[in-house]
Design a protein around this motif. Structure first.
Motif, PDB file in Angstrom:
ATOM      1  N   GLU A 337      23.189  45.292  32.644  1.00  0.00           N
ATOM      2  CA  GLU A 337      21.863  45.752  32.241  1.00  0.00           C
ATOM      3  C   GLU A 337      21.446  47.040  32.945  1.00  0.00           C
ATOM      4  OE1 GLU A 337      17.306  44.035  31.658  1.00  0.00           O
ATOM      5  OE2 GLU A 337      18.739  42.947  32.903  1.00  0.00           O
ATOM      6  N   HIS A 416      15.178  46.000  24.361  1.00  0.00           N
ATOM      7  CA  HIS A 416      15.480  46.884  25.495  1.00  0.00           C
ATOM      8  C   HIS A 416      16.573  46.290  26.383  1.00  0.00           C
ATOM      9  CE1 HIS A 416      15.076  49.288  29.091  1.00  0.00           C
ATOM     10  NE2 HIS A 416      14.653  48.245  29.783  1.00  0.00           N
ATOM     11  N   HIS A 417      16.353  45.096  26.904  1.00  0.00           N
ATOM     12  CA  HIS A 417      17.335  44.581  27.866  1.00  0.00           C
ATOM     13  C   HIS A 417      18.554  43.975  27.170  1.00  0.00           C
ATOM     14  CE1 HIS A 417      16.608  40.141  27.799  1.00  0.00           C
ATOM     15  NE2 HIS A 417      15.461  40.492  27.314  1.00  0.00           N
ATOM     16  N   ASN A 420      20.945  46.676  26.540  1.00  0.00           N
ATOM     17  CA  ASN A 420      21.506  47.053  27.843  1.00  0.00           C
ATOM     18  C   ASN A 420      22.564  46.073  28.331  1.00  0.00           C
ATOM     19  OD1 ASN A 420      20.440  49.540  28.864  1.00  0.00           O
ATOM     20  ND2 ASN A 420      18.433  48.580  28.956  1.00  0.00           N
ATOM     21  N   TYR A 421      22.558  44.854  27.827  1.00  0.00           N
ATOM     22  CA  TYR A 421      23.561  43.863  28.221  1.00  0.00           C
ATOM     23  C   TYR A 421      24.964  44.239  27.718  1.00  0.00           C
ATOM     24  CZ  TYR A 421      20.241  40.217  29.793  1.00  0.00           C
ATOM     25  OH  TYR A 421      19.298  39.479  30.465  1.00  0.00           O
ATOM     26  N   CYS A 517      11.784  45.472  33.426  1.00  0.00           N
ATOM     27  CA  CYS A 517      12.502  46.705  33.770  1.00  0.00           C
ATOM     28  C   CYS A 517      13.042  46.710  35.196  1.00  0.00           C
ATOM     29  CB  CYS A 517      11.591  47.915  33.558  1.00  0.00           C
ATOM     30  SG  CYS A 517      11.141  48.159  31.835  1.00  0.00           S
ATOM     31  N   SER A 519      15.755  45.762  36.315  1.00  0.00           N
ATOM     32  CA  SER A 519      17.180  46.105  36.412  1.00  0.00           C
ATOM     33  C   SER A 519      17.365  47.592  36.693  1.00  0.00           C
ATOM     34  CB  SER A 519      17.903  45.731  35.119  1.00  0.00           C
ATOM     35  OG  SER A 519      17.323  46.400  34.012  1.00  0.00           O
TER      36      SER A 519
END
Length: 737
Positions: A337, A416-417, A420-421, A517, A519
């Motif tokens: 992430e 969003h996350h 990112n994964y 956020c 991460s």
């Protein structure tokens, strides 16, 4: 409720009970009253009768009590006039039929003991297709799967499909969703099991396709299995019929698929299953029972197309199917992430001020979308050369019995996350200011934009199974399509944001946190109040409240304000305590309404960043989508790099676009009247709101007094304009004192 359905079920109850009474009398004439009656290798006697009534039937004579009980359940026949459309008589008739069917199968065990082949798998070479009731060994081995979730439920299929190919399609659809398929009954002498064997499908407990028997009476084995699971693994006592039936409704997610013409015998079986909370879905044109009641949703749904049978059954039962695998060629997980895709690693990108990148989640009706479908409208990243940019619109449609429009922004922010994964993919921002960077390594492994849809479908099912039944994702990469979805999205954002416009921070005692956020910004703790939307712009106070309702252990936690330490700057004891804990001691306190004195921390996902302009005694703000220079001497990207890692930076603060015109925006520093410069595109976007807020603060022409890049991009260039316009900031007390 249809009179026809009531007539068929009640008539079926009388027919089945009378038939079994005749079989019972015949058995007594042939066998001794103490002849042993049992299903093989079970300590649960006749499990439906034992679980519901507590009666331990061990011989022919003992069958009389449950048979009399079944007769006593039969309601009066449906009258030709003044029919009362109540479900109760139907349920009684159904239960009478189910009990009679179990007695019929018990009598078969006496009169034809070799009819069934009581093993896990049939012996096709010997012609032994039907396995009959599961013994306790199978129950212990398989029943626990209904408790631990590895088997989310079962489909009881009665009858036969129009042909073997359709039978295979329906059954394999259930297999893909890890359900068991319990098969019984025949339609015009044909059964689903025989059709599957003809189509080359392996049947038996090991493939979760269980061939109980060729008659409708053998469907009772499915209910017996469910009741035994309740007693064995749920601790329900025999005879506690209310708890048995409730356990099945709440814990054993089963339903009936009726393939073929439904006569009175099938009708009474369907009515019986409703007692368990198990609905029936049929492929024929019979009356429906749609109002909810005993079943979670509808009781009888008909005219279901064969290619929709699986999905419609799952929806009707309220079953949540686990999506366990994410089929993408890259590694996937939270460990990636915080991964950055830097210039040397970059293959292609979208958004970030270079192109438009927009995300929108909308609620859909069940029949509007196809679960798991991912559509790519336009060229894929595989069609681009290294270094190129492209526009992107991510449109997610979610359907669910429990889904609400209020949940849309919560799901939207998950993009969003979750993106990112994906290893080698970086996502920053949200809404219509997202930025996606795709690495060379991801491209080498075979990344496609469709993989974003695959991830969102799987993770929304995994993380939000309570409210999500279907997810369909459409990705747009043509400029005209992206522009259309962006225009629609911005209208949706405005509608969402306006929901909190009438609220003030004084109206509530609870604020909410957002740590999505962390991460990228480990020390950052965003606090959201009615008058301070999340700095990413994606969440307002009501969105956070809804997010906490969906996921009580998630990133949006309630914060009790507690004692007010500074009403002007906006500081509360309870918020400070929460922030210190959530930032692991890195941040001890901050102010909601100031950018000069201990402002809130900022992360890289903020929509805008405000900065002091000391020579103008005011402040400026710049949005992510403005790429040019600003009067503070830094572009947005530089500002974000300087203070976007979760730092508390006096003189600077991240915020949302909407927050600019909210009542408490930097009110401790003078509020919106301090705003002396913003990019023209942002200023025009907020014109109506600036006019309204300026008027409320006594400066109705504030919009005309705010400079933009057409006036200048340095303090020296814009100061004469501010003086000429008589900007209120010039006459306010010094910003730094």
């Amino acid at each position: 409720m249809s009179k026809l359905i009531a007539f068929a079920a009640i008539q079926g109850g009388y027919k089945v009970v009378s038939e079994v009474e005749g079989l019972y009398r015949k058995a007594l004439q042939t066998y001794n009253a103490d002849t042993k009656v049992e299903f093989p290798n079970t300590g649960y006697y006749l499990p439906v009768i034992y679980s519901l009534t507590g009666l331990k039937v061990t011989n022919l004579e003992e069958l009389k009590k449950p048979l009399d009980f079944a007769r006593g359940l039969l309601p009066p026949h449906v009258k030709s006039k003044n029919h009362l459309p109540y479900l109760g008589p139907l349920l009684d008739a159904g239960m009478a039929g189910i009990i009679a069917y179990e007695i019929k199968e018990a009598l078969r065990a006496v009169t034809d003991p070799d009819f069934y082949y009581p093993h896990e798998d049939p012996d096709l070479e010997a012609g032994k297709i039907w396995t009959g009731p599961a013994d306790d060994t199978i129950l212990r081995k398989r029943g626990v799967e209904f408790v631990d979730g590895s088997a989310p439920g079962f489909a009881a299929i009665v009858g036969a499909a129009p042909n073997p190919e359709i039978a295979k399609m329906i059954v394999e659809d259930y297999q893909r969703k890890s359900l068991y398929i319990f098969c019984a009954a025949n339609h015009n002498g044909q059964t689903v099991i025989e059709q599957l064997i003809e189509a080359g499908v392996q049947v038996g407990w090991n493939t979760r396709i269980v061939p109980f028997g060729p008659d409708i009476s053998s469907a009772v084995f499915a209910l017996g299995f469910a009741n035994r699971a309740a007693m064995a693994f749920g601790g329900v006592q025999p005879g506690d019929y209310k708890t048995i039936l409730k356990y099945n409704k709440d814990r054993i997610f089963a339903f009936v698929n009726a393939l073929g013409d439904i006569g009175t015998e099938w009708g009474v079986a369907a009515a019986g299953c409703v007692n368990w909370g198990f609905p029936t879905l049929a492929d024929t044109d019979i009356p429906q029972i749609l109002p909810t009641g005993l079943c979670t949703y509808e009781h009888v749904v008909t005219n279901v197309k064969h290619d929709e049978m699986c999905q419609k059954s799952i929806e009707t039962r309220g079953l949540k199917v686990n999506v366990t695998e994410i089929d993408i060629p890259m590694a996937f997980g939270p460990a990636f992430e915080g991964e950055r895709v830097r210039g040397a690693d970059l293959h292609v990108q979208c958004g970030g001020g270079k192109t438009q990148c927009t995300e929108l989640v909308k609620m859909a009706q069940m029949n509007e979308i196809e679960d798991g479908k991912v559509i790519l409208e336009g060229p894929d990243v595989t069609d681009l050369k290294e270094g190129e940019t492209f526009p992107l619109g991510i449109y997610v449609q979610i359907a669910g019995r429990e889904f609400q429009e209020d949940f849309e922004p919560i799901m939207e922010r998950q993009i969003h996350h979750l993106v990112n994964y994906i290893q080698g993919i970086m996502h920053i921002g949200q809404r219509d200011i997202s930025w996606v960077r795709i690495s060379k390594a991801a491209m080498e492994k075979g990344f496609s934009l469709k993989h974003i849809g695959v991830v969102l479908h799987a993770k929304f099912h995994q993380d939000f199974k309570k409210i999500v039944d279907k997810v369909q994702v459409t990705l747009y990469t043509k400029t005209e399509d992206v522009d259309k979805i962006t225009a629609r999205a911005r209208a949706e954002y405005q509608t969402r944001d306006s929901r909190v416009d009438s609220m003030t921070d004084e109206d509530v005692e609870i604020f909410y946190s957002c740590t999505l956020c962390q991460s990228f910004a480990p020390n950052h703790v965003c606090s959201v109040s009615p008058e301070r939307t999340g700095l990413c712009g994606a969440y307002n106070w009501m969105d956070c409240r809804a997010a906490f309702e969906i996921n009580p252990t998630g990133p949006n936690q309630p914060i009790e304000k507690g004692e007010c330490i500074d009403p002007k700057l906006g500081q509360w004891k309870g918020v400070n305590e929460f922030v210190q804990k959530a930032s692991r001691g890195a941040v001890t306190h901050y102010n909601f309404y100031s950018m000069v004195h201990d402002p809130m921390t900022t992360c890289g996902c903020c929509e805008c960043i405000a900065a002091m302009l000391p020579s103008c005694n005011g402040v400026m703000t710049v949005g992510r989508d403005y790429p040019g220079d600003t009067p503070c001497g830094m572009k947005f990207t530089t500002l974000a790099g300087v203070m976007g890692g979760g730092a508390c930076s006096p003189g600077f603060v991240g915020h949302s676009k909407h927050n600019i015109t909210q009542g408490k925006f930097i009110l401790g520093d003078g509020g919106l009247l301090r705003m002396v410069w913003m990019p023209k595109m942002l200023k025009e976007e907020l014109k109506d709101r600036i006019d309204a807020r300026g008027a409320a603060m006594g400066v109705p022409d504030l919009y005309d007094k705010i400079a933009d890049e057409t006036v200048g991009i340095t303090e020296e260039e814009i100061l004469p304009f501010l003086q000429e316009k008589g900007h209120p900031a010039l006459s306010m007390e010094p910003l730094i004192g």
